[in-house]
Design an enzyme around this catalytic site. Structure first.
Site, PDB file in Angstrom:
ATOM      1  N   LYS A 123       0.840  -1.185   0.000  1.00 33.96           N
ATOM      2  CA  LYS A 123       0.000   0.000   0.000  1.00 33.96           C
ATOM      3  C   LYS A 123       0.886   1.249   0.000  1.00 33.96           C
ATOM      4  O   LYS A 123       1.855   1.344   0.769  1.00 33.96           O
ATOM      5  CB  LYS A 123      -0.908   0.015   1.228  1.00 33.96           C
ATOM      6  CG  LYS A 123      -2.009  -1.024   1.192  1.00 33.96           C
ATOM      7  CD  LYS A 123      -3.089  -0.661   0.190  1.00 33.96           C
ATOM      8  CE  LYS A 123      -4.289  -1.595   0.291  1.00 33.96           C
ATOM      9  NZ  LYS A 123      -5.382  -1.186  -0.621  1.00 33.96           N
TER      10      LYS A 123
ATOM     11  N   LYS B  49     -14.121  -6.297  -7.275  1.00 32.85           N
ATOM     12  CA  LYS B  49     -14.390  -6.562  -5.864  1.00 32.85           C
ATOM     13  C   LYS B  49     -15.892  -6.734  -5.719  1.00 32.85           C
ATOM     14  O   LYS B  49     -16.678  -5.905  -6.205  1.00 32.85           O
ATOM     15  CB  LYS B  49     -13.889  -5.423  -4.973  1.00 32.85           C
ATOM     16  CG  LYS B  49     -12.373  -5.308  -4.927  1.00 32.85           C
ATOM     17  CD  LYS B  49     -11.925  -4.180  -4.020  1.00 32.85           C
ATOM     18  CE  LYS B  49     -10.408  -4.109  -3.952  1.00 32.85           C
ATOM     19  NZ  LYS B  49      -9.935  -2.944  -3.155  1.00 32.85           N
TER      20      LYS B  49
END
Length: 341
Positions: free
Chosen positions: A156, A254
């Site tokens: 990230k 997703k």
């Protein structure tokens, strides 16, 4: 992919807090928990379950998901097909949770695994990424080392260019052996992106996820894709796939974004037709959330299904992580699950 209306059902709804073992940092957010809405559908003999975490940056909260599903209780309990559900509810966590419950209920009733209902010949273990948060470079490197089984790591980014480059270098130095992707979570603009990309190449990064803000995709025009670029926030559902062509190389599906396995399968197949690669990701969650995503993952090039690893507790039986791969047995969700009175 049949979608048969259910008989009269009993709908159960509740929210689960799902605390994380450690705070998790990304660009613009720090998470201590990833609460979810859980749907149970009973027909007197069989049960279907689904879990949805919603989309935090669209304010799709478990409280709102619960209220949405409760407001449609009468329609749901009267019996609804997955095709009808796509018309009843918008994309998002509520539809994902209910869609998952409908899939498992049909699988239980027919004795056919969900993957077979979805038209797949079988399932295989999937190489999954293991995610490192946007922490200080030395902390990120230690986290990468701690993932001893990982063959793929996703880092990230925070949006701070110098810190992000240092984090990537630290992780690559610590784990010379793994595939690495990075996720910017909308944290970059063209000027900083053009400086980031060469550093990613230098550190053998294979994928850059969502560098620019949703709605600002035109900023990618003219950017040299020396690292393949994936759309996450920029593709919420099926209708947004075509707009990715020419600006993105990969579509990240997703189920909390698109509204469930039903939509996710449609997206994966359409993305292929458009010449895009396909990725499946998650908004965290238990094995109940990973199970339908594992089915979509059978059609994907990149898999990011490590959500349960961040939770204080998970379901048993649950998905299994071994040697960098995720496996989801039929006893986790679907026809093989034993229903206990």
């Amino acid at each position: 992919m049949p979608s048969v209306p259910s008989a009269r059902l009993r709908l159960g709804l509740h929210n689960e807090p799902l605390p994380l073992t450690h705070p998790f940092r990304i660009s613009g957010y720090v998470f201590n928990a990833m609460p979810a809405t859980v749907v149970n559908l009973h027909d007197g003999r069989y049960e279907g379950r689904g879990e949805g975490a919603g989309v935090y940056y669209l304010h799709d909260t478990p409280e709102q998901m619960l209220a949405t599903l409760e407001s449609h209780r009468e329609v749901i309990e009267a019996g609804i097909s997955r095709a009808e559900l796509r018309q009843l509810l918008p994309a998002g966590g509520a539809r994902n949770a209910l869609d998952g419950a409908l899939w498992e209920l049909e699988s239980q009733r027919t004795g056919v695994p969900v993957w077979a209902l979805a038209g797949l010949p079988a399932t295989r273990p999937l190489l999954t990424t293991f995610t490192v948060g946007a922490d200080a470079p030395d902390v990120a490197a230690r986290a990468a080392v701690a993932y001893t089984q990982a063959r793929a790591i996703k880092i990230k980014l925070s949006g701070d260019l110098d810190e992000d480059i240092a984090r990537v270098r630290a992780v690559r130095s610590a784990r010379a052996d793994v595939w690495i992707g990075v996720d910017a979570n909308q944290g970059y603009v063209p000027a900083t992106l053009e400086r980031l990309l060469p550093a990613l190449v230098d550190n053998r990064v294979s994928l850059l996820e969502q560098p620019v803000a949703r709605g600002s995709e035109a900023q990618l025009d003219g950017i040299d894709h020396i690292v393949p670029i994936a759309a996450d926030e920029s593709v919420q559902g099926f209708d947004e796939l075509e707009a990715l062509v020419g600006r993105f190389d990969v579509a990240n599906i997703k189920l909390d974004k698109c509204g469930g396995l039903t939509e996710g399968l449609l997206m994966a197949r359409r993305a292929r037709e458009l010449g895009l690669q396909v990725m499946v990701g998650n908004m965290a969650g238990t094995s109940l959330a990973m199970a339908p995503a594992f089915v979509v993952g059978q059609l994907c090039d990149v898999v990011d299904l490590d959500g349960p690893l961040f939770l204080v507790s998970d379901h048993t039986p649950g998905v299994v992580y071994r040697d960098g791969y995720i496996t989801c047995g039929d006893d986790v969700w679907g026809a093989g699950r034993v229903i206990r009175a």
